[in-house]
Design an enzyme around this catalytic site. Sequence first.
Site, PDB file in Angstrom:
ATOM      1  N   ASP A  15      -4.423   1.596  19.077  1.00 44.39           N
ATOM      2  CA  ASP A  15      -3.487   2.190  18.257  1.00 44.39           C
ATOM      3  C   ASP A  15      -3.387   3.811  18.188  1.00 44.39           C
ATOM      4  OD1 ASP A  15      -1.789   2.402  16.064  1.00 44.39           O
ATOM      5  OD2 ASP A  15      -3.306   2.179  14.305  1.00 44.39           O
ATOM      6  N   ARG A  19       1.483   8.670  17.040  1.00 44.41           N
ATOM      7  CA  ARG A  19       0.871   9.910  16.778  1.00 44.41           C
ATOM      8  C   ARG A  19       0.555  11.024  17.640  1.00 44.41           C
ATOM      9  NH1 ARG A  19      -3.616   7.453  13.307  1.00 44.41           N
ATOM     10  NH2 ARG A  19      -2.829   5.590  14.163  1.00 44.41           N
ATOM     11  N   ARG A  28       8.154   8.928  20.045  1.00 47.58           N
ATOM     12  CA  ARG A  28       6.979   7.856  20.073  1.00 47.58           C
ATOM     13  C   ARG A  28       6.983   7.045  21.491  1.00 47.58           C
ATOM     14  NH1 ARG A  28       5.103   5.945  15.709  1.00 47.58           N
ATOM     15  NH2 ARG A  28       4.792   4.021  16.572  1.00 47.58           N
ATOM     16  N   ASN A  63       5.336  -6.457  15.257  1.00 42.17           N
ATOM     17  CA  ASN A  63       5.953  -5.256  15.797  1.00 42.17           C
ATOM     18  C   ASN A  63       7.625  -5.310  16.143  1.00 42.17           C
ATOM     19  OD1 ASN A  63       3.215  -4.324  17.789  1.00 42.17           O
ATOM     20  ND2 ASN A  63       3.732  -3.584  15.936  1.00 42.17           N
ATOM     21  N   SER A 184      -5.251  -5.892  11.242  1.00 34.83           N
ATOM     22  CA  SER A 184      -4.178  -6.227  11.759  1.00 34.83           C
ATOM     23  C   SER A 184      -3.608  -7.425  12.248  1.00 34.83           C
ATOM     24  CB  SER A 184      -3.289  -4.937  12.317  1.00 34.83           C
ATOM     25  OG  SER A 184      -3.520  -3.915  11.697  1.00 34.83           O
TER      26      SER A 184
END
Length: 228
Positions: A15, A19, A28, A63, A184
């Site tokens: 993950d 960011r 991204r 996703n 998750s």
Amino acid sequence: MEEIKIPAHVGIIMDGNGRWAQARGKKRSYGHHAGSANVDRIVTHAFSRGVKALTLYAFSSENWARPKEEVDELMKLLKTYFKKFIKKVVKNDVRLIVVGGKEQLSEDLIKVIEDGENSSRENSGHILNIAINYGGRQEIVHAVNELIKSGEEVTVENISRKLYTAESGEPDLIIRTGGEYRLSNFLLYQGAYSELYFTDVLWPDFDEQELDKAITAFGSRKRRFGKV
Ligand code: FPP
């Protein structure tokens, strides 16, 4: 050097790509490219440290809800990854297995996945499970349906045998990068007694030293599997 315990099977929730890119003022997808390059580095290092099986969470069944542009980019990256790294994986005695619902993937992605799986089928040194369109709950439902179809009894052991990752055994260690403290929908059934390791480091920055830190932390845990 003191000998440390190496986890046989490691699962990783990779993950933080988005960011990582945003912090650099980029889109991204730039982060997903960097994350993809990091996969090779970490796979190589984990196997060189003696890890037998790795399960990487590349794309969850949830996703698909991301913007189409991002989904397309991730699918393209996966295709490139398989094409580019297959030879290396096969040469290094690694067996590649894609875990998750393949039927929703594009035909050309399925084709490269199957090429990779078929050409590495006889390899027995390591297992690399790549989770694509994967969900832990969906995996349990799939396993139970397989048992019902074959008329077998639904038991804890029989469900375990029908999981996508059955050949890798249960994960000893599950690592999540990117600072969130949750699973998750990853390896829910087989992760019942896994040691969990969370780090704030974003996936593209999770390098060999960071993996060593996680392995060292694992080595210091006392695993009791529900006993005293
Ligand atoms: C999470 O970052 C990452 C993903 C959803 C995809 C993981 C994919 C890769 C590492 C690249 C492709 C994989 C392989 C096996 C070649 P995020 O987008 O959720 O980041 P964020 O939490 O910062 O938004």
